[in-house]
Design a protein around this motif. Structure first.
Motif, mmCIF file in Angstrom:
data_model
loop_
_atom_site.group_PDB
_atom_site.id
_atom_site.type_symbol
_atom_site.label_atom_id
_atom_site.label_comp_id
_atom_site.label_asym_id
_atom_site.label_seq_id
_atom_site.Cartn_x
_atom_site.Cartn_y
_atom_site.Cartn_z
ATOM 1 N N ILE A 63 0.845 -1.200 0.000
ATOM 2 C CA ILE A 63 0.000 0.000 0.000
ATOM 3 C C ILE A 63 0.882 1.253 0.000
ATOM 4 N N THR A 64 0.633 2.146 -0.953
ATOM 5 C CA THR A 64 1.410 3.390 -1.033
ATOM 6 C C THR A 64 0.542 4.639 -0.934
ATOM 7 N N ASP A 65 -0.758 4.517 -1.163
ATOM 8 C CA ASP A 65 -1.646 5.677 -1.116
ATOM 9 C C ASP A 65 -1.857 6.129 0.330
ATOM 10 N N PRO A 66 -1.625 7.415 0.641
ATOM 11 C CA PRO A 66 -1.734 7.905 2.026
ATOM 12 C C PRO A 66 -3.110 7.682 2.660
ATOM 13 N N GLU A 67 -4.182 7.914 1.894
ATOM 14 C CA GLU A 67 -5.526 7.731 2.436
ATOM 15 C C GLU A 67 -5.794 6.266 2.740
ATOM 16 N N GLN A 68 -5.330 5.386 1.872
ATOM 17 C CA GLN A 68 -5.492 3.955 2.129
ATOM 18 C C GLN A 68 -4.749 3.543 3.387
ATOM 19 N N LYS A 69 -3.520 4.053 3.544
ATOM 20 C CA LYS A 69 -2.745 3.732 4.747
ATOM 21 C C LYS A 69 -3.534 4.101 5.998
ATOM 22 N N ARG A 70 -4.036 5.334 6.035
ATOM 23 C CA ARG A 70 -4.739 5.821 7.211
ATOM 24 C C ARG A 70 -5.987 4.989 7.505
ATOM 25 N N LYS A 71 -6.718 4.658 6.454
ATOM 26 C CA LYS A 71 -7.956 3.911 6.670
ATOM 27 C C LYS A 71 -7.690 2.461 7.065
ATOM 28 N N ILE A 72 -6.651 1.851 6.486
ATOM 29 C CA ILE A 72 -6.274 0.492 6.884
ATOM 30 C C ILE A 72 -5.848 0.471 8.337
ATOM 31 N N ILE A 73 -5.044 1.456 8.740
ATOM 32 C CA ILE A 73 -4.578 1.518 10.128
ATOM 33 C C ILE A 73 -5.747 1.757 11.071
ATOM 34 N N GLY A 74 -6.670 2.655 10.686
ATOM 35 C CA GLY A 74 -7.862 2.887 11.510
ATOM 36 C C GLY A 74 -8.674 1.618 11.688
ATOM 37 N N GLU A 75 -8.841 0.873 10.598
ATOM 38 C CA GLU A 75 -9.588 -0.383 10.644
ATOM 39 C C GLU A 75 -8.896 -1.388 11.569
ATOM 40 N N LYS A 76 -7.560 -1.515 11.433
ATOM 41 C CA LYS A 76 -6.816 -2.458 12.269
ATOM 42 C C LYS A 76 -6.909 -2.088 13.746
ATOM 43 N N PHE A 77 -6.810 -0.767 14.042
ATOM 44 C CA PHE A 77 -6.943 -0.325 15.426
ATOM 45 C C PHE A 77 -8.269 -0.806 16.023
ATOM 46 N N ILE A 78 -9.343 -0.556 15.302
ATOM 47 C CA ILE A 78 -10.659 -0.930 15.822
ATOM 48 C C ILE A 78 -10.769 -2.433 15.999
ATOM 49 N N ARG A 79 -10.227 -3.189 15.070
ATOM 50 C CA ARG A 79 -10.305 -4.649 15.207
ATOM 51 C C ARG A 79 -9.507 -5.140 16.419
ATOM 52 N N VAL A 80 -8.366 -4.511 16.672
ATOM 53 C CA VAL A 80 -7.588 -4.858 17.868
ATOM 54 C C VAL A 80 -8.407 -4.566 19.119
ATOM 55 N N PHE A 81 -9.062 -3.407 19.142
ATOM 56 C CA PHE A 81 -9.847 -3.034 20.317
ATOM 57 C C PHE A 81 -11.070 -3.916 20.491
ATOM 58 N N GLU A 82 -11.681 -4.319 19.373
ATOM 59 C CA GLU A 82 -12.824 -5.232 19.476
ATOM 60 C C GLU A 82 -12.395 -6.547 20.135
ATOM 61 N N LYS A 83 -11.207 -7.017 19.756
ATOM 62 C CA LYS A 83 -10.679 -8.254 20.346
ATOM 63 C C LYS A 83 -10.401 -8.073 21.844
ATOM 64 N N GLU A 84 -9.758 -6.945 22.181
ATOM 65 C CA GLU A 84 -9.469 -6.674 23.587
ATOM 66 C C GLU A 84 -10.754 -6.444 24.381
ATOM 67 N N ALA A 85 -11.744 -5.851 23.719
ATOM 68 C CA ALA A 85 -13.011 -5.553 24.389
ATOM 69 C C ALA A 85 -13.723 -6.823 24.824
ATOM 70 N N LYS A 86 -13.625 -7.863 24.007
ATOM 71 C CA LYS A 86 -14.295 -9.115 24.357
ATOM 72 C C LYS A 86 -13.744 -9.674 25.662
ATOM 73 N N GLY A 87 -12.403 -9.634 25.782
ATOM 74 C CA GLY A 87 -11.790 -10.141 27.012
ATOM 75 C C GLY A 87 -12.106 -9.283 28.222
ATOM 76 N N PHE A 88 -12.274 -7.977 28.005
ATOM 77 C CA PHE A 88 -12.542 -7.044 29.105
ATOM 78 C C PHE A 88 -14.039 -6.821 29.303
ATOM 79 N N LYS A 89 -14.845 -7.404 28.412
ATOM 80 C CA LYS A 89 -16.301 -7.244 28.425
ATOM 81 C C LYS A 89 -16.686 -5.767 28.326
ATOM 82 N N ALA A 90 -16.015 -5.074 27.415
ATOM 83 C CA ALA A 90 -16.254 -3.638 27.238
ATOM 84 C C ALA A 90 -17.257 -3.395 26.122
ATOM 85 N N GLU A 91 -18.137 -2.463 26.346
ATOM 86 C CA GLU A 91 -19.132 -2.077 25.354
ATOM 87 C C GLU A 91 -18.863 -0.681 24.797
ATOM 88 N N PHE A 92 -17.939 0.050 25.422
ATOM 89 C CA PHE A 92 -17.691 1.434 25.045
ATOM 90 C C PHE A 92 -16.237 1.620 24.609
#
Length: 315
Positions: A93-122
């Motif tokens: 990936i070389t496009d700046p907007e794609q980089k930002r959106k891919i990273i944003g998506e990965k961040f949220i997926r990491v947090f969704e995974k961590e949220a399950k273990g912590f039972k977080a809804e927010f």
């Protein structure tokens, strides 16, 4: 006039009302996320988990520095080391907007995974006004998508809470000073980290080059400011550009990488002027970068563009 104490009291009460269960926050160690984490921690205590994501794209020594800050502040935290996942997602990936959106998506997926273990809804985020202004909406054009705005998946799976959404950077620093947070004077660092200071393809090799260059720029400017040669800039870093230029190694022609030094003065990040770094300091930075990375970098240039017409970061 911005009333810090009133804002803190009202925000803590507002968070307490909004967050009825457990919550997690992306905590990078920057002033925005540290302030948001501190406010949320005061509101809901151990029902908050601050997640620091080591993406493999962080600055030299960043993870240890952030760990120390979180421990000092007393916030409940966890470090998620997921560098391989981020490099795999950014492969090719070389496009700046794609980089930002891919990273944003990965961040949220990491947090969704961590949220399950912590039972977080927010999900608490340190989004501030320039983030959503520059990311655009139905009225504004997009300047650049911020990972915590433009990169948010539509099906996030958590309820978003943004306690700093209406503040500008100078106001966030005022709150940090009031709360005695160590990150109050820390220079801004983009959410996508070194991925947007590595123009072109994001590879471990490219990131390592820009990581070392950023460290040298920060170190030399901090030393120059301490020696009274200049004021410390508002933000200062290095950028690796994909262009290779001709140079000389020994008595042979060789092609190497180019590093750009960027330093600006600003109040809120919406506008900025380039910093007039003394020539002897620039000379020291250039010599140290090219000597440290002789086989990789053979040219160092300085960006003297204001915002506008440029942005502070190159991507």
């Amino acid at each position: 006039m911005f009333g810090v104490e009133e804002f803190v009291d009202e925000t803590i009460e507002d968070i307490r009302k909004k967050i009825t269960g457990n919550a997690i926050i992306a905590c990078s160690g920057g002033v925005d996320s540290m302030v948001a984490a501190a406010l949320a921690s005061k509101a809901i205590g151990d029902r908050l988990l601050a997640v620091y994501v080591d993406t493999g794209l962080m600055r030299k020594g960043e993870t240890d520095e952030v760990r120390a800050m979180l421990e000092h502040t007393g916030i409940n935290y966890k470090i998620a080391s997921v560098g391989e996942e981020f490099f795999a997602a950014l492969d090719g990936i070389t496009d700046p907007e794609q980089k930002r959106k891919i990273i944003g998506e990965k961040f949220i997926r990491v947090f969704e995974k961590e949220a399950k273990g912590f039972k977080a809804e927010f999900l608490v985020q340190g989004t501030i006004a320039p983030d959503w202004i520059e990311s655009g909406d139905g009225v504004r054009d997009t300047i650049k998508s911020h990972h915590n705005v433009g990169g948010l998946p539509k099906e996030m799976g958590m309820i978003l809470v943004e306690p700093l959404r209406d503040l500008y950077k100078d106001e966030v620093r005022d709150v940090a000073r009031f709360l005695k947070i160590q990150a109050s004077e820390r220079q801004p660092f983009p959410g996508p980290a070194l991925a947007v200071r590595c123009l072109g393809e994001v590879t471990p090799e490219n990131v390592e080059i820009v990581r070392e260059a950023c460290y040298i720029v920060e170190d030399e400017l901090q030393k120059a400011a301490k020696a009274g040669k200049m004021e410390i800039p508002w933000q200062y870093f290095a950028v690796l550009i994909p262009t290779r230029t001709v140079g000389v190694q020994g008595d042979r022609r060789a092609y190497g990488r180019t590093i750009v030094v960027r330093a600006v003065t600003s109040i809120d990040g919406m506008t900025a002027t380039y910093t007039a770094i003394p020539m002897d300091v620039l000379d020291t930075i250039s010599t140290r970068i090219t000597n440290t990375m002789k086989s990789q970098v053979n040219r160092v240039v300085y960006d003297i563009t204001n915002k506008p017409p440029s942005t502070i970061e190159w991507e």
